[in-house]
Scaffold this active site. Structure first.
Site, PDB file in Angstrom:
ATOM      1  N   ASP A  11      -7.670   1.563   2.165  1.00  0.00           N
ATOM      2  CA  ASP A  11      -7.307   2.552   3.182  1.00  0.00           C
ATOM      3  C   ASP A  11      -8.109   3.841   3.172  1.00  0.00           C
ATOM      4  O   ASP A  11      -7.909   4.676   4.040  1.00  0.00           O
ATOM      5  CB  ASP A  11      -5.811   2.886   3.037  1.00  0.00           C
ATOM      6  N   HIS A  71      -6.168   9.640  -1.157  1.00  0.00           N
ATOM      7  CA  HIS A  71      -6.790   9.619   0.179  1.00  0.00           C
ATOM      8  C   HIS A  71      -5.954  10.188   1.334  1.00  0.00           C
ATOM      9  O   HIS A  71      -6.379  10.085   2.494  1.00  0.00           O
ATOM     10  CB  HIS A  71      -7.298   8.212   0.523  1.00  0.00           C
ATOM     11  N   ASP A 120       1.044   5.054  -0.402  1.00  0.00           N
ATOM     12  CA  ASP A 120       0.252   6.288  -0.481  1.00  0.00           C
ATOM     13  C   ASP A 120       0.875   7.218  -1.521  1.00  0.00           C
ATOM     14  O   ASP A 120       2.077   7.449  -1.520  1.00  0.00           O
ATOM     15  CB  ASP A 120       0.199   6.947   0.908  1.00  0.00           C
ATOM     16  N   HIS A 140       0.862  -1.189   0.000  1.00  0.00           N
ATOM     17  CA  HIS A 140       0.000   0.000   0.000  1.00  0.00           C
ATOM     18  C   HIS A 140       0.898   1.239   0.000  1.00  0.00           C
ATOM     19  O   HIS A 140       1.462   1.592   1.029  1.00  0.00           O
ATOM     20  CB  HIS A 140      -0.906  -0.017   1.228  1.00  0.00           C
TER      21      HIS A 140
HETATM   22 ZN   LIG Z   1      -3.180   4.927   2.540  1.00  0.00          ZN
END
Ligand SMILES: [Zn+2]
Length: 1020
Positions: free
Chosen positions: A376, A580, A266, A264
């Site tokens: 997420d 996000h 970001d 994951h």
């Molecule tokens: Zn995230």
């Protein structure tokens, strides 16, 4: 037998840490290091290699915050290594850049060979690189080392200056601890993995199980029999002792886990976007290296943007990824441009996330992901199931809802039903993490928590370090191998998310249904933090609507060239900033500065596109056949709203209608403003004390409870400052009632404005309350020069309305939420997200509060001796101090309107109106290219097709929440009209009942989205 199990466990732990772990590398030899520090931002390999490297001693400090240092590493591997071990050893580069034990992704390096080929990356939990050796054991590699500061710093949430390069300082922050060639002993490493898996399993099993004792005794025997002074020589014996315990098959009823390699990453967060690009390169290079060694390994990667970055910045790596994608092991998932927030992006933007993402995957790989992958994001809009389905996807995955503070989601595998009734098969991994390491603890948790047991026995576990920690490791793959079928453990197999979803759906007879939003009972501050980023998103979305509408109109009316590339670039900028941690305001200062600059650029670009389109339309009209004798230019207004505004029809340009003007009565410091529709009264404190609908005489302001009240609250969440608003904020607030001045500043026939000025703390606020003659809403422009810290500013409107529920606009419709707190689920929803408006009403009467850049709201009710007051509050500003200590400081301009309307459609009209002001130009009228004859069938987008065929795309939706029938007429010669999915692919007609010439007869269910593709006569 005496029970000495506790002692044995301690003994095994010590044996592993003191004997086995140190023996994993049989030997090591220091290499020769020289270094070149990049002056500022990162440079490509070829540029770095040309620089003068100077000798660098291991042990020295290196790396200013956000800096990059290239290490050139050379040397010769000791000759005797080639004689040791043979197949049981391999030579690796072992690096320790000064790794911190906390988050695994802040100090990291990418390793290149001298030709510039990427070998692999190094991170704190993944610090080796298989070494290609030249003749005579020569080592020659380059390490691009990133010295990113650890912004998270063990999650103390203390304000830190390091999130902005300008304030982060320049002193080196890390120390180079190791740069060695090392000889891996694969037998010892395998033994280490055997023990880790068995010990982890044993710790999860009940003490009374024979299996637990079997494992314990086997591990004890290993410590007895293995020679602590010759671990390498006796590792094979140790493995042989454990082999029978590892060979015991899983229980027949064991929980079945599909393990999916994942990272994951970001798109920006505690680092800027440019570092994300490097994090992706590092993680993906690890993944590719691991795939070379393990043919079963499958890695799922979302976000078309991340692939696009690789294609642009690391083309060789991208080609290697492409090969693995074609092979089916590097699996694009999600289909979105980024893993966006889903609360705040507008309807069209959320659709474009999927349109742009899927188009990229289809174009680059011929692959269409069918599962939306959002582990997420901070809660999921109830509009999403329909958008997912309309994009041609079938499945949805999230994990975040397990972060709920109050309630536990009852389901892990279920149908998720949206506001229009669409259901999407959804999985919510019970492992409760999207960064699993496939430990015994993780696997047991997945089995223990899985809520569908008895009806379904399959769950998905995403494994791998995220955020630059490097993704899956060889240790995780070893664990997966050992738990394929292991007594006491869930069974683990590696497969694609799609394989998981197909099997999960086929094997689950009647999954439960969750209807409505997946509200995250956490991170409620993300609807408000970093107001400039939010305003940038809202403005950009509406400018995109205008630019596409007017560019399409100009193309259809004048043959003007449609600016495909410039629109696509603007869309991509908006889409990436909906990531996000960007749009929610939870990133460091650097990220938000870049986002604001990007939005400013988008604004300039789109204003230019709009000006060009308007100019083309006016030129054409002035000279065109419809304007014989060239009528002189006159003042006209372009209305991009799907509703008429001030007498200008939807999606057209024309002169404004006349209005009855505004009457003002000012006496005793009190101002009464009245037009033909409403009358408002503002008292000497600048508060709204009366709001009357003249048509019905209904008063909307309750006796003694004025509106337009600014309220300032203490805002000190317990943790996650930019993310969280805790409900205790409500216990420490003040109403800002004292005004420095309240004055009538503008008064002519068209409108009247009262300006209110206040001071509080270190801040000032001025509000302009304007009633225009041709409007049914009071508009309030609030300008705040905001210099508070950890404060929360709300704008309150108590309303004399009896409402059990409030409607809040979301994508392509609205959602009703209770205004009361009957259940813990209702109570936890104390701060909610709305787009352009909220509406509270009784049958036939209601009040709409609309805004131009606010998302956070709370709507509650109170009792007044038999009556009910419903209070709508907009959350205007916060000032969290982590991760950006200067968040939200400065001037903000926020627009609000309040109006009375019989139902939600009136609220929708006001929402469009405040976000799409008329554009007044000198020109001539322009007829609309699309006309809907049904008020609740609303045009959301008019554009040319993504395939650049010249077809016109019209997207509509039903906005009232009820069945709607109507006709849509196209204001240009149409040759063929078909219904399509969001990707503009023809589908069997659902809404289209008849299409004749330029008219389409539509029947829409509540909130249905319809996309029409219109072929037209073109000039050739
Ligand atoms: Zn995230």
């Amino acid at each position: 037998m005496h029970d000495n199990s506790t002692l044995i466990r301690a003994r095994i732990r010590r044996c592993v840490s003191e004997r086995v772990a140190p023996a994993v590398y049989r030997a090591s030899a220091p290499l020769v290091v020289s270094a070149w520090e990049v002056p500022d931002e990162p440079v490509p390999f070829a540029e770095a290699r040309r620089q003068a490297f100077t000798p660098f001693a291991v042990g020295r400090r290196w790396g200013k915050p956000w800096g990059t240092t290239w290490f050139h590493v050379t040397g010769t591997v000791p000759e005797e290594w080639s004689r040791w071990g043979g197949l049981d050893t391999r030579t690796e580069l072992l690096v320790d850049l000064g790794f911190l034990s906390g988050q695994p992704g802040f100090q990291a390096g990418l390793v290149f060979d001298p030709a510039g080929n990427i070998l692999k990356a190094i991170e704190p939990c993944n610090s080796y690189v298989p070494l290609p050796l030249g003749p005579g054991g020569v080592v020659d590699v380059y390490v691009e080392a990133a010295s990113n500061p650890d912004v998270g710093s063990n999650w103390k949430f203390r304000p830190t200056p390091v999130g902005d390069k300008a304030t982060a300082g320049t002193a080196p922050i890390y120390r180079l601890r190791r740069m060695d060639a090392a000889l891996l002993d694969t037998r010892v490493w395998q033994l280490q993995q055997d023990i880790w898996t068995l010990f982890g399993l044993m710790e999860e099993l009940g003490a009374d199980l024979p299996r637990t004792a079997d494992i314990l005794r086997a591990l004890e025997t290993v410590t007895d029999r293995m020679d602590p002074d010759d671990v390498s020589g006796t590792a094979g014996l140790g493995r042989a002792i454990l082999a029978p315990v590892l060979a015991q098959p899983a229980y027949a009823s064991a929980h079945r886990i599909v393990a999916v390699g994942h990272a994951h990453i970001d798109s920006a967060w505690l680092w800027p976007v440019r570092e994300t690009i490097r994090k992706c390169a590092r993680t993906f290079s690890n993944v590719l290296a691991l795939m070379d060694e393990n043919p079963e390994f499958i890695f799922a990667c979302s976000s078309a943007q991340q692939y696009a970055w690789m294609k642009e910045h690391y083309p060789q790596l991208f080609e290697r990824i492409r090969e693995r994608v074609i092979e089916g092991r590097f699996v694009p998932v999600g289909g979105m441009w980024v893993e966006s927030d889903t609360n705040m992006p507008g309807g069209e933007a959320l659709a474009r996330q999927l349109i742009a993402g899927k188009a990229f995957f289809l174009r680059e790989f011929g692959i269409e992901p069918l599962e939306v992958w959002l582990p997420d994001s901070f809660g999921y809009t109830a509009a999403f199931p329909q958008i997912v389905a309309a994009a041609g996807s079938k499945y949805f995955l999230t994990q975040k809802i397990s972060w709920n503070e109050t309630n536990t989601m009852p389901h892990h595998t279920f149908y998720w039903e949206g506001i229009d009734g669409t259901r999407v098969f959804t999985h919510f991994p019970p492992v409760d993490t999207y960064n699993s390491v496939l430990s015994g603890q993780d696997l047991a948790r997945a089995q223990r928590q899985y809520a569908e047991k008895g009806a379904s026995n399959l769950s998905l576990v995403p494994f791998g370090y995220g955020d630059g920690g490097g993704g899956p490791t060889r240790e995780m793959l070893a664990a997966a191998e050992r738990t394929k079928s292991l007594e006491g453990s869930p069974t683990v197999r590696m497969a694609t998310p799609r394989a998981f979803f197909e099997e999960a759906q086929a094997s689950y007879q009647a999954p439960p249904v969750w209807s409505g939003e997946l509200y995250l009972e956490f991170h409620r501050g993300t609807y408000t933090s970093q107001a400039n980023t939010k305003a940038g998103n809202r403005r950009s979305e509406h400018l995109l609507r205008e630019a596409e509408l007017w560019a399409t109109t100009a193309t259809l009316r004048t043959g003007a060239v449609y600016p495909y590339d410039r629109l696509e670039a603007a869309w991509r900028t908006v889409l990436v900033n909906q990531f996000h941690d960007i749009l929610p305001g939870s990133s460091i200062a650097w990220v938000h500065q870049e986002a604001e600059a990007a939005y400013a650029g988008v604004r300039v670009e789109l204003e230019d596109l709009i000006s060009r389109a308007l100019a083309a339309l006016n030129r054409q009209n002035a000279a065109g056949p419809d304007a014989p004798g060239s009528i002189g230019a006159m003042p006209v207004s372009f209305n991009a709203s799907p509703f008429p505004v001030c007498g200008v029809a939807a999606l057209s340009a024309g002169p404004r209608g006349t209005s009855g003007g505004v009457r003002v009565d000012a006496r005793d410091g009190r101002f009464v403003l009245e037009n033909d529709a409403i009358r408002v009264a503002i008292d000497a404190r600048g508060l709204l004390v009366s709001l009357v609908d003249l048509g019905t005489g209904r008063e909307a302001v309750p006796e003694g409870k004025p509106g337009n009240v600014l309220q300032l609250f203490r805002d000190t969440p317990t943790q996650w400052d930019a993310w969280d608003i805790d409900d205790h904020y409500q216990r420490n607030g003040v109403d800002l009632l004292e005004a420095d001045s309240v004055e009538l500043v503008s008064r002519h026939a068209g409108h009247a404005t009262v300006r209110v000025s206040r001071r509080f703390g270190s801040s000032t606020v001025s509000q302009e309350l304007t009633l225009a003659g041709d409007q049914t809403a009071l508009e309030i422009v609030t300008t705040v020069d905001w210099h508070e810290r950890q404060k929360f500013l709300k704008l309150a409107f108590p309303l004399d309305v009896h409402a059990d529920r409030a409607a809040s606009e979301i994508q392509f419709g609205h959602i009703y939420r209770p205004t009361h707190e009957n259940t813990s689920w209702d109570a936890a929803r104390f701060e909610t997200c709305a787009h352009r408006w909220v509406f509270v009403g009784e049958p036939g009467f209601g009040v709409a509060v609309a805004n131009d850049s606010t998302y956070g709201h709370d709507i509650s009710r109170s009792s007044t001796g038999g009556g009910t007051t419903t209070t709508v509050r907009e959350s205007l500003l916060r000032a969290p101090t982590f991760p950006d200590p200067g968040a939200d400081q400065g001037v903000h301009v926020l627009r609000t309107s309040i109006s009375m309307t019989p139902d939600v459609l009136g609220a929708a009209e006001q929402g469009y109106r405040i976000n799409l002001p008329l554009r007044d130009v000198s020109g001539t009228s322009v007829t609309p290219v699309v006309v809907s004859d049904c008020a609740s069938i609303v045009v959301e987008a008019v554009k040319l097709a993504e395939d650049r065929s010249g077809d016109v795309i019209v997207r509509l939706y039903e906005a009232r929440g009820a069945r709607a029938e109507g006709s849509v007429s196209l204001g240009f010669p149409a040759t063929r009209i078909v219904e399509t999915d969001l990707l503009e692919r023809t589908v069997a007609p659902v809404a289209v009942r008849a299409a004749a010439g330029a008219d389409v007869r539509l029947v829409l269910r509540a909130f249905q989205i319809v996309t029409l593709r219109v072929s037209r006569l073109t000039e050739e």
